[in-house]
Design a protein around this motif. Sequence first.
Motif, short mmCIF file in Angstrom:
data_model
loop_
_atom_site.label_atom_id
_atom_site.label_comp_id
_atom_site.label_asym_id
_atom_site.label_seq_id
_atom_site.Cartn_x
_atom_site.Cartn_y
_atom_site.Cartn_z
N GLU A 1 0.95 -1.00 -0.01
CA GLU A 1 -0.17 -0.07 0.01
C GLU A 1 0.71 1.31 -0.11
O GLU A 1 0.33 2.17 -0.50
CB GLU A 1 -0.80 -0.13 1.21
N LYS A 2 1.92 1.23 0.71
CA LYS A 2 3.10 2.54 0.35
C LYS A 2 3.44 2.49 -0.83
O LYS A 2 3.89 3.78 -1.33
CB LYS A 2 4.34 2.20 1.23
N THR B 1 -4.91 9.26 6.37
CA THR B 1 -5.39 8.94 5.10
C THR B 1 -6.91 9.62 4.97
O THR B 1 -7.19 10.37 3.99
CB THR B 1 -5.40 7.44 4.86
N TYR C 1 -0.29 12.60 1.90
CA TYR C 1 0.00 11.45 1.29
C TYR C 1 1.41 10.92 1.20
O TYR C 1 1.94 9.87 1.16
CB TYR C 1 -0.67 11.37 -0.19
N GLU D 1 1.61 6.98 0.28
CA GLU D 1 0.80 6.45 -0.75
C GLU D 1 0.89 7.26 -2.05
O GLU D 1 0.40 8.51 -2.07
CB GLU D 1 -0.73 6.76 -0.38
#
Length: 709
Positions: free
Chosen positions: A287-288, A528, A561, A566
């Motif tokens: 997800e990173k 997020t 972000y 992300e």
Amino acid sequence: AVPYSMDTTTYHVPPGCALASGAGLGVDGLAAHFSKLAEEPQHSTGCRTAALLCSVAESCLLEAPEGPSFQADQAEGAAREALAVFRQEQDEVCVAHAVRLIVHCLRARAQAAQILSDSINPPSKEEHLQIAEELAKTELKRFQRIGNRHGEACMLLSLVEIARDLGSKERRHILKMCQDALSTFRDIQDTRGQGLSLLVLATLHLDNFAVHRAYAAAEEARVHLGTEAGGHGEARARFIIAVILWLQGRRADVVSTARETLPLAREAGDRMMVASLLYLLAMGYHEKKGRPREAAAAAQEAAKTFREAGCQQGWAEAAGAVMVKAIFSEQRPEEALEAAKTQLRLGRSSKPRQRMLARIAVIHAFGRFEDDGEYAMASALVEKTVAALSSLGDKAWLARELEVLCSIQLSRFTVAKCKEAVGTAEQARKHLQELGDSFLEAEALPSLANAHLHLGDYNKATEALQARRALFGRLGARAREAQAMVEIAEVAAKEQALQESRGRKFCRDAFQLCTEAHTVFQEMSDVTGTARALLALADIHMHRKEPGEAESRAREAENLYRKTGESRGVARAARLVCRALLEDDRPEDAAKHAGEAVLFTKKAGDRPAEAKMLSWESQMESHSLAKITDGLEGKDLERVCFRRFGKIMNPAKEAVILARKLKDKLLIGIHSCSRANKRPTCPQRHLPLHCRRGRHEHGEAGARACCCI
């Protein structure tokens, strides 16, 4: 584009504490304590033998190499022998620990009974838990009668764990029992008891979706258990903290916490926790974005460890799904397909239920391939799984599988498929309503809203999202409710773009929703969620013709972000910054920022988004050229256009080629119908020289991208 779509990675992360349950049962971590007790010569031979039995029993539950059912049977027998000896020795503290160990064994057997429910004459989960409950209640009365407060607190804690396993709806009563146990442990200054009570309290808060309270309890438990021998308690506390960080969207912190906890879990010998930490680590890496190799390696090791530990809850298959998606994100579709097929083969060798879970876990890999044959394979595989789950009567998994089918139907962008997707999503919602699980019903509603958005029905999409918000509000899940508020605002802003006459009202309502959601996300430290609320606010400012405010909000979201790593979120924020800069008549800055968005989209491995961002970069460069050439004529104009031609042409060409490779009819249609929309990428439409050059050097597609978009 719709405000959100089905993410198969999120699909494989069960909500709330189900992720924490992946680490298996929360045993007390007393194996090291009992081993030390067995070696102390001042104790009787019987006491030392019983301590050794307890140590072996707990180690069996932690390792479970031959399957949870077999190991729980062996452990329970050893624990009951130890209990009989401790009663003879009149060691009430060890009696309490032995009873708790027997309860853990019965809970493990109940868990195994639930997994093996597809077999002929299955054992009853409720039966095992009722035996455990009767034992704990009997011992509680005895401890209260003799005035043993330590034993009383231990039994209260066991009753809380049993009630949670039974799915009791009396949440306040369970929470009060846990708090009573914690209070008793504090009164008698039992550090380990306080830590264990706080861990159970953290899981209860997760069940109630009170993430911030769960984090506070887990952090306090980590402090209490950090001084205990063996390190198992501290590892459990750190694992729950990592789960909470995941739910808060703090991916970078998840990776660091999981890496720090892995050595402790390995030292304690808890294989299920090791596997769960590796799974979290893989999800965090994936997800990173930008670390797919590490994600694939961690997911592969997690799947292997889950299988070695005898896990039959689908976690090995879920880890395999993360591995497949990580490989695919590296633009290695052949290897991803082989990995997916391997997961299917591994699933066939397990129980019938696990074959279904294996199919569910890898289906997204087929759904991501561009070829029509792979799409047909994905659809057929899902339909088989739906039929099998329907025959088993498993409504929860059936609803999730229907959501996957809905996302595959929507991927075709045709009216017929979108209508089918609406029916599929409504069917999934109906199954969850019959099941009575409000949380899963709320989580399924975005699929329904998404299908309505594809058909352009904003009213029904809004109704679905408002129902989602209401469900989360009744459950007390503030972060999820705030997320639903942002989604409603995004839909309202999208509709406002098509209905200017109602713009003021929609802007006001959407702005209020986003502001409230932003406040909630900040209170809960959800980075997020905060970033997403800021992006929604920036979009509303754009509709209000306030580019300065929009740019400020979008840049703030982009920075958040970046902190979480992300890349896809960074790309979305960068695109909104570009829109604001263009609206503010700063095309040069917009073109520069668009290039950054393309880079981050490539890093995220999202090829459809990459195609859109390449087209966007080309448009930004064309607007920049229009400003530079303003006032130029003749040779000067041709010279400047010639130098800048590549910056406009190259990304446009890449966008068209990538859209055709993806067979994305929507993207191809955007490029094909742009002549009618009269939105030129090349602002100098009167330069036939450059049209001819584009057709000669880049082909018909390139010329169309340059001068007819």
